[in-house]
Design a protein around this motif. Structure first.
Motif, PDB file in Angstrom:
ATOM      1  N   LEU A 133      25.591 -12.229 -15.261  1.00  0.00           N
ATOM      2  CA  LEU A 133      25.572 -10.816 -14.877  1.00  0.00           C
ATOM      3  C   LEU A 133      25.330 -10.705 -13.384  1.00  0.00           C
ATOM      4  N   LEU A 134      26.146  -9.904 -12.705  1.00  0.00           N
ATOM      5  CA  LEU A 134      25.987  -9.660 -11.276  1.00  0.00           C
ATOM      6  C   LEU A 134      25.627  -8.195 -11.070  1.00  0.00           C
ATOM      7  N   LEU A 135      24.553  -7.957 -10.321  1.00  0.00           N
ATOM      8  CA  LEU A 135      24.052  -6.611 -10.054  1.00  0.00           C
ATOM      9  C   LEU A 135      24.077  -6.334  -8.555  1.00  0.00           C
ATOM     10  N   PRO A 136      23.764  -5.102  -8.133  1.00  0.00           N
ATOM     11  CA  PRO A 136      23.660  -4.850  -6.697  1.00  0.00           C
ATOM     12  C   PRO A 136      22.730  -5.857  -6.029  1.00  0.00           C
ATOM     13  N   LEU A 137      22.895  -6.037  -4.729  1.00  0.00           N
ATOM     14  CA  LEU A 137      22.161  -7.062  -3.998  1.00  0.00           C
ATOM     15  C   LEU A 137      20.654  -6.964  -4.256  1.00  0.00           C
ATOM     16  N   SER A 138      20.021  -8.110  -4.362  1.00  0.00           N
ATOM     17  CA  SER A 138      18.588  -8.171  -4.610  1.00  0.00           C
ATOM     18  C   SER A 138      17.852  -8.571  -3.337  1.00  0.00           C
ATOM     19  N   GLN A 139      16.554  -8.297  -3.322  1.00  0.00           N
ATOM     20  CA  GLN A 139      15.749  -8.735  -2.189  1.00  0.00           C
ATOM     21  C   GLN A 139      15.687 -10.260  -2.129  1.00  0.00           C
ATOM     22  N   LEU A 140      15.837 -10.905  -3.270  1.00  0.00           N
ATOM     23  CA  LEU A 140      15.910 -12.361  -3.299  1.00  0.00           C
ATOM     24  C   LEU A 140      17.048 -12.859  -2.411  1.00  0.00           C
ATOM     25  N   GLU A 141      18.169 -12.133  -2.415  1.00  0.00           N
ATOM     26  CA  GLU A 141      19.317 -12.512  -1.586  1.00  0.00           C
ATOM     27  C   GLU A 141      19.154 -12.034  -0.147  1.00  0.00           C
ATOM     28  N   LEU A 142      18.733 -10.791   0.008  1.00  0.00           N
ATOM     29  CA  LEU A 142      18.593 -10.228   1.355  1.00  0.00           C
ATOM     30  C   LEU A 142      17.460 -10.891   2.125  1.00  0.00           C
ATOM     31  N   ASN A 298      11.208   2.712  -9.676  1.00  0.00           N
ATOM     32  CA  ASN A 298      12.574   2.330 -10.026  1.00  0.00           C
ATOM     33  C   ASN A 298      13.012   1.102  -9.237  1.00  0.00           C
ATOM     34  N   TYR A 299      12.702   1.086  -7.946  1.00  0.00           N
ATOM     35  CA  TYR A 299      13.104  -0.020  -7.072  1.00  0.00           C
ATOM     36  C   TYR A 299      12.413  -1.321  -7.471  1.00  0.00           C
ATOM     37  N   VAL A 300      11.106  -1.258  -7.686  1.00  0.00           N
ATOM     38  CA  VAL A 300      10.339  -2.464  -8.014  1.00  0.00           C
ATOM     39  C   VAL A 300      10.805  -3.068  -9.338  1.00  0.00           C
ATOM     40  N   LEU A 301      11.024  -2.230 -10.341  1.00  0.00           N
ATOM     41  CA  LEU A 301      11.447  -2.741 -11.641  1.00  0.00           C
ATOM     42  C   LEU A 301      12.861  -3.331 -11.580  1.00  0.00           C
ATOM     43  N   ALA A 302      13.759  -2.680 -10.822  1.00  0.00           N
ATOM     44  CA  ALA A 302      15.111  -3.225 -10.691  1.00  0.00           C
ATOM     45  C   ALA A 302      15.082  -4.567  -9.967  1.00  0.00           C
ATOM     46  N   GLU A 303      14.244  -4.669  -8.936  1.00  0.00           N
ATOM     47  CA  GLU A 303      14.136  -5.935  -8.213  1.00  0.00           C
ATOM     48  C   GLU A 303      13.558  -7.029  -9.104  1.00  0.00           C
ATOM     49  N   ARG A 304      12.592  -6.653  -9.945  1.00  0.00           N
ATOM     50  CA  ARG A 304      12.017  -7.650 -10.846  1.00  0.00           C
ATOM     51  C   ARG A 304      13.050  -8.101 -11.878  1.00  0.00           C
ATOM     52  N   LEU A 305      13.827  -7.151 -12.369  1.00  0.00           N
ATOM     53  CA  LEU A 305      14.884  -7.484 -13.320  1.00  0.00           C
ATOM     54  C   LEU A 305      15.861  -8.479 -12.694  1.00  0.00           C
ATOM     55  N   LYS A 306      16.290  -8.213 -11.450  1.00  0.00           N
ATOM     56  CA  LYS A 306      17.241  -9.102 -10.777  1.00  0.00           C
ATOM     57  C   LYS A 306      16.620 -10.462 -10.491  1.00  0.00           C
ATOM     58  N   PHE A 307      15.361 -10.471 -10.082  1.00  0.00           N
ATOM     59  CA  PHE A 307      14.680 -11.739  -9.801  1.00  0.00           C
ATOM     60  C   PHE A 307      14.619 -12.607 -11.052  1.00  0.00           C
TER      61      PHE A 307
END
Length: 337
Positions: A133-142, A298-307
Motif C-alpha cells: 500500500l502506498l499513501l501520501p508522503l510520510s515524515q519517515l520519507e521527508l 489526524n496528522y499524528v495518527l496518519a503518520e503513525r499508520l504510515k510508519f
C-alpha cells in the motif's frame, strides 16, 4: 526539496518482486505509484515492459486469456509492470497465466481502486501475490531530506496542506490550494462514484464534510444519516467504500477492556490533512483556527499508520483517549510557535 523524494516502499517493492510472483501496489490516486514503479524499473529492471491498463491495445492482449498471445506480448522481457491494472477485465487470471507460463517472469500491477483491483486479483493469484500500500508522503520519507529545524518549520504547512507529493513540492500556498481543490473535484470520488448504486455525489460530499468537522470523535451513523439525508445502511456502505477508496480510515474507541473496545463506536480520520481541509474549504493558518487539536490528532495518527505500514510493524490499532485534542493542540502550539 528535490524533484524526487525517496519513497519508503521502494525497498519493499524490491523484496516483493520475484520470478513467478505478482506484486500488487495499491494506493490513492496521485500519491506517486507511477513514480515508484518507474523508479523501480530505472534502478532494478531497466529492461522492464511498462504498460498501462488504460491502453486499449494493452487490454486486448491481457484480456485474451491466450497463453500464446500473452507470451508474444511479453516477448523476451522478464519484468512486466501494468499500471492502472484495474481497467483490465479479469486481470487476476491474466497475471496468473503469465507467471505460470512465462518462466522467470516478474510482474508488478498497480491500481487506485482497492476494492476493484482486489476483487480482480484475489482468488486467481492466491499464493502468488504480495500486496503493498502506498499513501501520501510520510515524515519517515521527508525526514531523510530535512534537518530537525526544517521539519519543525514545515509542520504547520503539513497540518494545513497535507503531504501529497505535488503539494509538498509546490512552493506557493495558492498553488497548493488549487491542487487540492482539483484533487478533490476530479479524483477523490472517482472510484466510489464509478460503482453501481452510488448516485448521490452531493450527499457523499456532505457526508465527508460532516466527518471533517468531527475528526477523532465518536461517530453516530443515525446522526450522520439524518444530517445528510441518507438511510443508515447507505451511510454504512458509503463509509466502507470511502475507506476502500483511501479517503478515510476508522478506528475503534479506546477501552481498557479489549473485548468491549471492539464494540465501541468508531472514529473516522482522513489519510491526509490537506484533503480534510479542502473538503471544508479552510486553509487558514493555525493562529486563525479553532480545530488545531483535531488537525494534530489526524496528522499524528496518519503518520503513525504510515510508519507502521512502511516499517512492517504488526500492531493492534487503538485510539488512545488518554491524550485529548486539547493536549495535542498545546504541544503543536509549542512546536510551531
Amino acid at each position: 526539496m528535490p524533484t524526487y523524494i525517496p519513497q519508503a516502499q521502494l525497498d519493499s517493492l524490491v523484496r516483493a518482486t520475484a520470478p513467478g510472483r505478482v506484486a500488487v501496489l495499491y494506493g490513492p490516486r496521485r500519491v506517486g505509484k507511477t513514480t515508484l514503479i518507474r523508479r523501480f524499473a530505472h534502478e532494478h529492471a531497466p529492461d522492464a515492459l511498462i504498460v498501462s491498463g488504460e491502453d486499449i491495445a494493452v487490454r486486448d492482449y491481457l484480456e485474451s486469456q491466450s497463453v500464446a498471445k500473452l507470451r508474444s506480448f511479453v516477448g523476451a522481457r522478464r519484468t512486466l509492470i501494468v499500471d492502472e491494472a484495474q481497467h483490465v477485465r479479469q486481470i487476476g487470471l491474466a497475471l496468473k497465466l503469465l507467471v505460470d507460463h512465462v518462466e522467470g517472469l516478474r510482474v508488478i500491477a498497480t491500481g487506485s481502486s482497492a476494492f476493484d483491483l482486489a476483487q480482480r486479483t484475489g482468488e486467481p493469484l492466491t499464493g502468488r501475490k504480495r500486496t503493498l500500500l502506498l499513501l501520501p508522503l510520510s515524515q519517515l520519507e521527508l525526514g531523510g531530506l530535512e534537518a530537525a529545524h526544517e521539519t519543525s518549520a514545515r509542520l504547520e504547512m503539513r497540518l494545513v496542506y497535507g503531504s501529497y507529493p505535488e503539494v509538498v513540492l509546490e512552493e506557493a500556498s495558492a498553488d497548493r490550494e488549487a491542487y487540492l481543490r482539483e484533487l478533490i473535484s476530479s479524483y477523490l470520488f472517482h472510484d466510489v462514484l464509478a460503482l453501481d448504486g452510488v448516485r448521490h455525489a452531493g450527499k457523499l460530499l456532505r457526508l465527508l464534510q460532516s466527518l471533517a468537522f468531527q475528526v477523532g470523535k465518536d461517530v453516530s451513523l443515525p446522526e450522520l444519516g439524518s444530517r445528510v439525508g441518507l438511510a443508515v445502511p447507505t451511510v454504512d456502505r458509503y463509509l466502507d467504500l470511502l475507506e476502500k477508496a483511501f479517503v478515510l480510515y476508522s478506528r475503534h474507541g479506546f477501552s481498557r477492556n479489549l473485548r468491549k473496545e471492539i464494540t465501541r463506536s468508531r472514529r473516522y480520520f482522513f489519510l491526509d490533512n490537506g484533503v480534510r481541509n479542502g473538503l471544508i474549504a479552510n486553509f487558514n493558518p493555525l493562529a486563525l483556527r479553532d480545530d488545531v487539536g483535531a488537525l494534530g490528532e489526524n496528522y499524528v495518527l496518519a503518520e503513525r499508520l504510515k510508519f507502521n505500514l512502511y516499517t512492517g510493524r504488526l500492531v493492534v490499532s487503538r485510539v488512545n483517549q488518554g491524550e485529548t485534542s486539547a493536549a495535542i493542540k498545546v504541544r503543536l502550539d509549542r512546536s510551531v510557535g
